[in-house]
Design an enzyme around this catalytic site. Structure first.
Site, short mmCIF file in Angstrom:
data_model
loop_
_atom_site.label_atom_id
_atom_site.label_comp_id
_atom_site.label_asym_id
_atom_site.label_seq_id
_atom_site.Cartn_x
_atom_site.Cartn_y
_atom_site.Cartn_z
N ARG A 74 13.56 6.35 -13.38
CA ARG A 74 15.09 7.26 -13.63
C ARG A 74 15.78 6.10 -12.18
NH1 ARG A 74 12.64 12.03 -13.77
NH2 ARG A 74 12.98 13.28 -15.84
N ILE A 75 15.12 6.08 -11.32
CA ILE A 75 15.90 5.40 -10.36
C ILE A 75 15.70 3.83 -10.77
CG2 ILE A 75 16.17 5.21 -8.08
CD1 ILE A 75 14.64 8.06 -7.71
N ARG A 126 8.22 5.19 -0.98
CA ARG A 126 7.09 5.21 -0.33
C ARG A 126 6.97 4.69 1.04
NH1 ARG A 126 9.06 9.10 -1.73
NH2 ARG A 126 8.91 10.88 -2.76
N GLU A 164 6.41 8.61 9.08
CA GLU A 164 7.64 9.00 10.18
C GLU A 164 8.32 10.16 10.32
OE1 GLU A 164 10.12 9.56 5.78
OE2 GLU A 164 9.73 6.55 5.53
N HIS A 197 15.29 6.33 5.82
CA HIS A 197 14.55 7.69 4.48
C HIS A 197 16.18 8.32 4.21
CE1 HIS A 197 10.77 9.27 2.76
NE2 HIS A 197 12.46 8.65 1.52
N ILE A 198 17.19 8.08 4.08
CA ILE A 198 18.22 8.84 3.29
C ILE A 198 18.62 8.28 1.84
CG2 ILE A 198 19.66 8.33 5.63
CD1 ILE A 198 20.77 6.31 5.53
#
Length: 326
Positions: free
Chosen positions: A158-159, A239, A268, A287-288
């Site tokens: 999807r992304i 990831r 992280e 990681h936003i």
């Protein structure tokens, strides 16, 4: 008989859980940026019928064994590699996630990261703030064009498809590699399916949006970076585990690639002394990918609905382990 107990492992917008409050007693870890302590999570899980979790929470067999009443684990994320889904399924625990709602927001960030890296935006901002801008020059902070270049998307979910849609606005040539072909992306976006090697060799921008699996772990190693154009920019918004960071450093040191934009890392959060932060041609984010107020609120509403649906005997809209309903 009291309401079932639900534990939320991170501070989220409380007003977005009002629907769930009709069905459950809710307790929430009150730190926004600090993960719940393991011992606290185990203690709360022992009496919980539902847990709303984050990617940073390890939901393993130990936790599920300690939670005899647990019915649902609602992960506030698309990914779910933090959860032992097999054990959850064995125990009849529903695992849900939050796809779709964050697709556009994450695609915006991914394309923004590509643009920031290509046009050296953070570097230029720091240049001005440091008082180094003394004059104008034709090549001052000159970056790389995005329009009419080739973008290679690894992971056309999807992304990935939504990033490709944004690339059409820049008249980019779109290549993609995926476990399966996506005829709709080819028809609607003009994307072209190619082998992984062909994508790596032809792309000006290599964008990784692949999920973390055994097949994608350590996918981007030195040999792969060496295959890229020396002018290529690598962007990872999936990831951290798909990249061997030492190999990425080596590729940057040896100028095998031009730059990297990273929203994720192997471990992280990273410290200020992380080696990749020493590179001017690396843009690093914390990681936003889906971190807009609107999207975080809708994700919170969604996990609340998932838990409420399980409590009243309905199937949530997004279930990872469908077999628990068979």
């Amino acid at each position: 008989m009291g309401k079932p107990f639900v534990y939320v492992t991170r501070k989220v917008p409380e007003h977005c859980l009002e629907e769930l409050r009709e069905f459950a007693e809710i307790e929430m870890w009150q730190e926004e940026e600090i993960p719940v302590k393991r011992e606290v999570l185990l203690e709360k899980a022992a009496k919980a019928e539902g847990i709303i979790t984050m990617l940073s929470d390890k939901v393993d067999r130990e936790l599920m064994d300690a939670a005899p009443n647990l019915k649902v684990i609602a992960n506030l994320a698309v990914g779910f590699d933090n959860i032992d889904v097999k054990t959850a399924t064995e125990k009849g625990i529903v695992v849900s996630n939050t796809p779709d709602v964050l697709t556009d927001t994450t695609a915006d960030l991914t394309f923004g990261l590509l643009m920031a890296t290509a046009r050296r935006l953070p570097e230029a901002v720091n240049y001005v703030k440091a008082g180094e801008w003394k004059n104008w020059g034709p090549l001052l902070m000159a970056g790389k064009d995005i329009h009419h270049k080739t973008i290679g998307i690894v992971g056309m979910g999807r992304i990935g498809a939504t990033v490709a849609k944004r690339a059409t606005g820049f008249d980019m040539n779109i290549l993609y590699h995926n476990r399966s072909r996506k005829p709709e992306a080819e028809a609607d976006l003009g994307a072209r399916y190619v082998s992984f090697d062909e994508l790596i060799e032809e792309s000006d921008y290599v964008v990784c949006l692949a999920p973390m699996t055994e097949d994608t772990k350590d996918l981007f190693n030195y040999d792969v970076f060496k295959q890229m154009k020396t002018s290529a920019i690598f962007v990872n918004a999936s990831r951290g585990g798909v990249v061997l960071e030492d190999d990425l450093q080596r590729a940057l040191d040896e100028k095998e690639i031009a730059a990297a934009g990273l929203d994720v890392f192997r471990q992280e959060p990273i410290d200020a002394d992380h080696p990749l932060l020493a590179y001017d041609n690396v843009v690093a984010l914390p990681h936003i990918g889906s971190a807009s107020v609107e999207t975080r609120e809708e994700m919170t509403r969604m996990v609340g609905r998932h838990v409420a649906n399980v409590f009243v005997g309905r199937k949530p809209e997004y279930v990872v382990n469908e077999s628990v309903f068979n």
